[in-house]
Design a protein around this motif. Sequence first.
Motif, mmCIF file in Angstrom:
data_model
loop_
_atom_site.group_PDB
_atom_site.id
_atom_site.type_symbol
_atom_site.label_atom_id
_atom_site.label_comp_id
_atom_site.label_asym_id
_atom_site.label_seq_id
_atom_site.Cartn_x
_atom_site.Cartn_y
_atom_site.Cartn_z
ATOM 1 N N ASN A 120 25.297 -10.668 -29.407
ATOM 2 C CA ASN A 120 25.742 -12.048 -29.175
ATOM 3 C C ASN A 120 26.103 -12.260 -27.704
ATOM 4 O OD1 ASN A 120 25.437 -12.796 -31.852
ATOM 5 N ND2 ASN A 120 27.558 -12.317 -32.397
ATOM 6 N N THR A 121 26.852 -11.330 -27.153
ATOM 7 C CA THR A 121 27.269 -11.426 -25.759
ATOM 8 C C THR A 121 26.060 -11.405 -24.831
ATOM 9 O OG1 THR A 121 29.281 -10.218 -26.303
ATOM 10 C CG2 THR A 121 28.699 -10.326 -23.967
ATOM 11 N N ASP A 162 28.081 -7.827 -32.071
ATOM 12 C CA ASP A 162 28.863 -8.516 -31.041
ATOM 13 C C ASP A 162 28.240 -8.344 -29.660
ATOM 14 O OD1 ASP A 162 30.639 -9.399 -32.900
ATOM 15 O OD2 ASP A 162 32.044 -7.730 -32.617
#
Lengths: 178, 178
Positions: free
Chosen positions: B39-40, B36
């Motif tokens: 992705n950010t 995550d």
Amino acid sequence: MGDLAFSRVEKINSELFALTYGAMVMQLIKDYEDVDAINTHLEQMGFNIGCRLVDEFFAKSHIAQCADFRETAEIIAKVGFKMFLGVTGEVINWNQDGTEFSLVLTDNPLTEFVELPDQYRNLWYQNVLCGVIRGSLDMLMMRVEAKFVRCVLRGDEASEIRVTLKEIIADKVPGEDD
Amino acid sequence: MGDLAFSRVEKINSELFALTYGAMVMQLIKDYEDVDAINTHLEQMGFNIGCRLVDEFFAKSHIAQCADFRETAEIIAKVGFKMFLGVTGEVINWNQDGTEFSLVLTDNPLTEFVELPDQYRNLWYQNVLCGVIRGSLDMLMMRVEAKFVRCVLRGDEASEIRVTLKEIIADKVPGEDD
């Protein structure tokens, strides 16, 4: 020949490339802080990229093989750089026994929009290129050392990579046919 | 129009770009491990890139302004993607009030040579593209959210980015002329 090869490859916008490369260098700066470690890391990344680009090079340049190291240098400068970065370099300053030359680049998409802050004056921002040269020649059984000696981002008039041939790895092990 | 804009921009080899982007994602994987967070981070990198690409877009596309969000979507898909990545996307699945659409991409230089290992099945490898869309529209006073809902690297037939218009920032603050 470089123009023809460049016309054959798939292309993307060089500004997008420059900004993506810049983002990667920024990330390494955040990770390593130490400039020497970043230089080494960029070179190593380039090595891996070079090992993979060499296939594309032969597929699209229609070049079979280079006669010697002198021809190899010219092909890198005039076909390789043209084909991948859209620019050509100059080969100068050969040493006497033809094992060492300088590749000189002026314009180059990698250095667009870049200004090195003072604390990164020792960064070789384009060091990925040294790795690409080393990696691609390694796949062709030529062990070389490549390093920047000048860089436009440090205020030099041109960027210069010094390439030294260390070893040609023979296809055959000596005595194999005995 | 996209072809014309693409013909006007400086270009480099897309394979070099794909490998450089891949090296960057690998670096982030080493840094963050958590998918995550990667992705950010990719999205944020894209945002910064998008903010800077928008000037090049207007300089080379000769497009003045988009009439509305529907036209904006088509221009992104047919001119923006063509101009920077050399490919075009399809705009589909508008919501009723014209504030949400999907951008569908099939071929795309970013995903060349990439295979996601099992432990990175939740990585949106191309997430930089969402950031580029958000960043460039932000410069044009459109606040959007962009996120992948399908990706060829996860085995989907195409990659799909869902773009939602959150706010159009008025040039004038209401009541400014009072």
